[in-house]
Scaffold this motif. Structure first.
Motif, PDB file in Angstrom:
ATOM      1  N   CYS A  58      -7.818 -11.692   9.037  1.00  0.00           N
ATOM      2  CA  CYS A  58      -6.891 -11.119   7.820  1.00  0.00           C
ATOM      3  C   CYS A  58      -7.482 -11.359   6.451  1.00  0.00           C
ATOM      4  CB  CYS A  58      -5.460 -11.416   7.877  1.00  0.00           C
ATOM      5  SG  CYS A  58      -4.759 -10.872   9.387  1.00  0.00           S
ATOM      6  N   GLY A  59      -8.438 -12.206   6.334  1.00  0.00           N
ATOM      7  CA  GLY A  59      -9.220 -12.249   5.131  1.00  0.00           C
ATOM      8  C   GLY A  59      -9.095 -13.731   4.521  1.00  0.00           C
ATOM      9  N   MET A  60      -8.118 -14.666   5.281  1.00  0.00           N
ATOM     10  CA  MET A  60      -8.272 -15.988   4.743  1.00  0.00           C
ATOM     11  C   MET A  60      -9.486 -16.712   5.303  1.00  0.00           C
ATOM     12  SD  MET A  60      -5.481 -16.747   3.466  1.00  0.00           S
ATOM     13  CE  MET A  60      -3.816 -16.336   2.907  1.00  0.00           C
ATOM     14  N   PHE A  82       5.154 -16.174   1.278  1.00  0.00           N
ATOM     15  CA  PHE A  82       3.732 -15.715   1.090  1.00  0.00           C
ATOM     16  C   PHE A  82       3.564 -14.843  -0.244  1.00  0.00           C
ATOM     17  CE2 PHE A  82       2.990 -17.271   5.214  1.00  0.00           C
ATOM     18  CZ  PHE A  82       1.549 -17.561   5.359  1.00  0.00           C
ATOM     19  N   PRO A  83       2.891 -15.100  -1.080  1.00  0.00           N
ATOM     20  CA  PRO A  83       2.776 -14.296  -2.224  1.00  0.00           C
ATOM     21  C   PRO A  83       2.193 -12.926  -2.030  1.00  0.00           C
ATOM     22  CG  PRO A  83       1.490 -16.384  -2.894  1.00  0.00           C
ATOM     23  CD  PRO A  83       1.887 -16.137  -0.969  1.00  0.00           C
ATOM     24  N   CYS A 134      -0.532 -12.472   5.468  1.00  0.00           N
ATOM     25  CA  CYS A 134      -2.030 -13.177   5.093  1.00  0.00           C
ATOM     26  C   CYS A 134      -2.576 -12.108   4.221  1.00  0.00           C
ATOM     27  CB  CYS A 134      -2.769 -13.354   6.420  1.00  0.00           C
ATOM     28  SG  CYS A 134      -2.326 -15.002   7.201  1.00  0.00           S
ATOM     29  N   ARG A 135      -2.635 -10.605   4.612  1.00  0.00           N
ATOM     30  CA  ARG A 135      -3.592  -9.722   3.874  1.00  0.00           C
ATOM     31  C   ARG A 135      -3.043  -9.708   2.368  1.00  0.00           C
ATOM     32  NH1 ARG A 135      -3.095  -6.938   8.781  1.00  0.00           N
ATOM     33  NH2 ARG A 135      -5.019  -6.997   9.862  1.00  0.00           N
ATOM     34  N   LEU A 136      -1.642  -9.705   2.357  1.00  0.00           N
ATOM     35  CA  LEU A 136      -1.294  -9.326   1.097  1.00  0.00           C
ATOM     36  C   LEU A 136      -1.260 -10.501   0.132  1.00  0.00           C
ATOM     37  CD1 LEU A 136       2.000  -7.561   2.388  1.00  0.00           C
ATOM     38  CD2 LEU A 136      -0.037  -6.641   1.093  1.00  0.00           C
ATOM     39  N   ALA A 137      -1.258 -11.703   0.738  1.00  0.00           N
ATOM     40  CA  ALA A 137      -1.467 -13.102   0.089  1.00  0.00           C
ATOM     41  C   ALA A 137      -2.687 -13.190  -0.623  1.00  0.00           C
ATOM     42  CB  ALA A 137      -1.049 -14.222   0.622  1.00  0.00           C
ATOM     43  N   VAL A 138      -3.695 -12.623   0.318  1.00  0.00           N
ATOM     44  CA  VAL A 138      -5.260 -12.650  -0.252  1.00  0.00           C
ATOM     45  C   VAL A 138      -5.376 -11.627  -1.196  1.00  0.00           C
ATOM     46  CG1 VAL A 138      -7.636 -12.073   0.354  1.00  0.00           C
ATOM     47  CG2 VAL A 138      -6.109 -13.368   1.908  1.00  0.00           C
ATOM     48  N   CYS A 157      -5.166 -12.299  -9.290  1.00  0.00           N
ATOM     49  CA  CYS A 157      -4.928 -13.444 -10.159  1.00  0.00           C
ATOM     50  C   CYS A 157      -6.086 -14.012 -10.551  1.00  0.00           C
ATOM     51  CB  CYS A 157      -3.926 -14.446  -9.646  1.00  0.00           C
ATOM     52  SG  CYS A 157      -3.239 -15.593 -10.824  1.00  0.00           S
ATOM     53  N   LEU A 158      -6.951 -14.539  -9.541  1.00  0.00           N
ATOM     54  CA  LEU A 158      -8.154 -15.036  -9.933  1.00  0.00           C
ATOM     55  C   LEU A 158      -8.841 -14.305 -10.599  1.00  0.00           C
ATOM     56  CD1 LEU A 158      -8.470 -17.078  -6.606  1.00  0.00           C
ATOM     57  CD2 LEU A 158      -8.335 -18.189  -8.854  1.00  0.00           C
ATOM     58  N   ASP A 159      -9.205 -12.844 -10.525  1.00  0.00           N
ATOM     59  CA  ASP A 159     -10.126 -11.952 -11.011  1.00  0.00           C
ATOM     60  C   ASP A 159      -9.603 -12.011 -12.396  1.00  0.00           C
ATOM     61  OD1 ASP A 159     -11.358 -11.498  -8.817  1.00  0.00           O
ATOM     62  OD2 ASP A 159     -10.496  -9.756  -8.358  1.00  0.00           O
ATOM     63  N   SER A 160      -8.340 -12.061 -12.749  1.00  0.00           N
ATOM     64  CA  SER A 160      -7.789 -11.855 -14.132  1.00  0.00           C
ATOM     65  C   SER A 160      -8.042 -13.182 -14.972  1.00  0.00           C
ATOM     66  CB  SER A 160      -6.492 -11.792 -14.161  1.00  0.00           C
ATOM     67  OG  SER A 160      -5.650 -12.921 -13.984  1.00  0.00           O
ATOM     68  N   LEU A 161      -8.659 -14.323 -14.403  1.00  0.00           N
ATOM     69  CA  LEU A 161      -8.870 -15.354 -15.138  1.00  0.00           C
ATOM     70  C   LEU A 161     -10.612 -15.440 -15.235  1.00  0.00           C
ATOM     71  CD1 LEU A 161      -6.458 -17.940 -13.475  1.00  0.00           C
ATOM     72  CD2 LEU A 161      -6.407 -16.885 -15.533  1.00  0.00           C
TER      73      LEU A 161
END
Length: 282
Positions: free
Chosen positions: A38-40, A227-228, A267-271, A277-281
């Motif tokens: 799922c991308g983790m 999960f975020p 899992c997919r939605l959290a990734v 968020c990381l892309d924005s930083l």
């Protein structure tokens, strides 16, 4: 076997390696293949559960994880509650026996850090001296260090700040940092957990001061410890990631949260949410 494309590390993605911790019904060791599909990037299984496995069951699980090239970045759920590190029932020989077996299994799985939350093991009994509890906590951490040194294991203990609703001892990151500094051993570091920062309404400023003592990181959406997901407002998430980037943190970031209706969807939605968020930083 898990497809090679799902095994990309943080070097091939935006930001940190992401994983799932043992919590609620996540069962990372059992659900490892689903989680990485799922991308983790990794799983963070519970060490007390791993310790309780028979030798045969553990070996089978270790072979399955290795055969599928699944990364175990770290482990959580360090101590079973019957093994006390504070209070009148501390038994150093029992602690050492546990450490010899449990840490050897964590190392065999490839874990680089052990998140030391374990509220059932470290909570102080009623009317027990806090200063004595601190002395015992420091002593246990040094015992962990001794065992790791004796075996030359490439693993660190990450002392976690656990909020006041779960334990009455070492609730803040500042308190955990103070204990780790007193221990003063390279094998003993810190865990940083966004959820516990939020629950204690504690500033994240000391993360910058802690620097490379931070060797494990966990998070959850504090609103429900879930999960975020995309669209969620998660106060402090950007600052949390920014401070990790500033100190050059290179470990994993695991979601330690209650599973909703579907682990794979979570899992997919959290990734998606965390990468955004990381892309924005960047």
């Amino acid at each position: 076997m898990v497809d090679e494309k799902t095994m990309e590390t943080k070097d091939n993605r935006s930001g940190f390696a992401l994983g799932v911790s043992n919590f609620s019904t996540s069962e990372p060791l059992l659900n490892a293949e689903k989680i990485v599909a799922c991308g983790m990037d990794f799983i963070e299984p519970g060490l007390a559960k791993i310790y309780a496995m028979s030798s045969e069951d553990f070996e089978a699980a270790a072979q399955r994880i290795a055969g599928n090239k699944i990364r175990v970045q770290s482990v959580n759920w360090f101590l079973p509650p019957e093994i006390k590190v504070t209070g009148p029932d501390v038994d150093e020989s029992k602690c050492r026996q546990f450490l010899e077996c449990a840490l050897s299994r964590a190392v065999k799985l490839g874990a680089k850090a052990v998140v030391f939350g374990s509220p059932g093991s470290r909570s102080l009994p009623e009317n027990f001296s806090e200063s004595e509890g601190r002395r015992q906590m420091v002593s246990f951490c040094r015992l962990c260090s001794d065992v790791i040194q004796e075996h030359h294991w490439p693993i660190r203990i990450a002392v976690e700040h656990v909020n006041h609703t779960e334990t009455n001892f070492v609730n803040t990151f500042a308190q955990a940092l103070s204990i780790v500094r007193e221990v003063d051993r390279p094998e003993i570091g810190l865990a940083a957990d966004l959820y516990h920062f939020a629950m204690e309404n504690e500033s994240m400023e000391l993360m910058s001061e802690a620097g490379d003592l931070i060797c494990a990181v966990q998070l959850a959406n504090p609103n429900g410890r879930c999960f975020p997901k995309p669209g969620d407002s998660i106060p402090g998430l950007e600052e949390f990631f920014r401070r990790l980037l500033e100190i050059g943190y290179e470990g994993g970031v695991s979601v330690e949260a209650t599973v909703g209706d579907d682990l794979e969807s979570d899992c997919r939605l959290a990734v998606e949410r965390l990468k955004s968020c990381l892309d924005s930083l960047a």
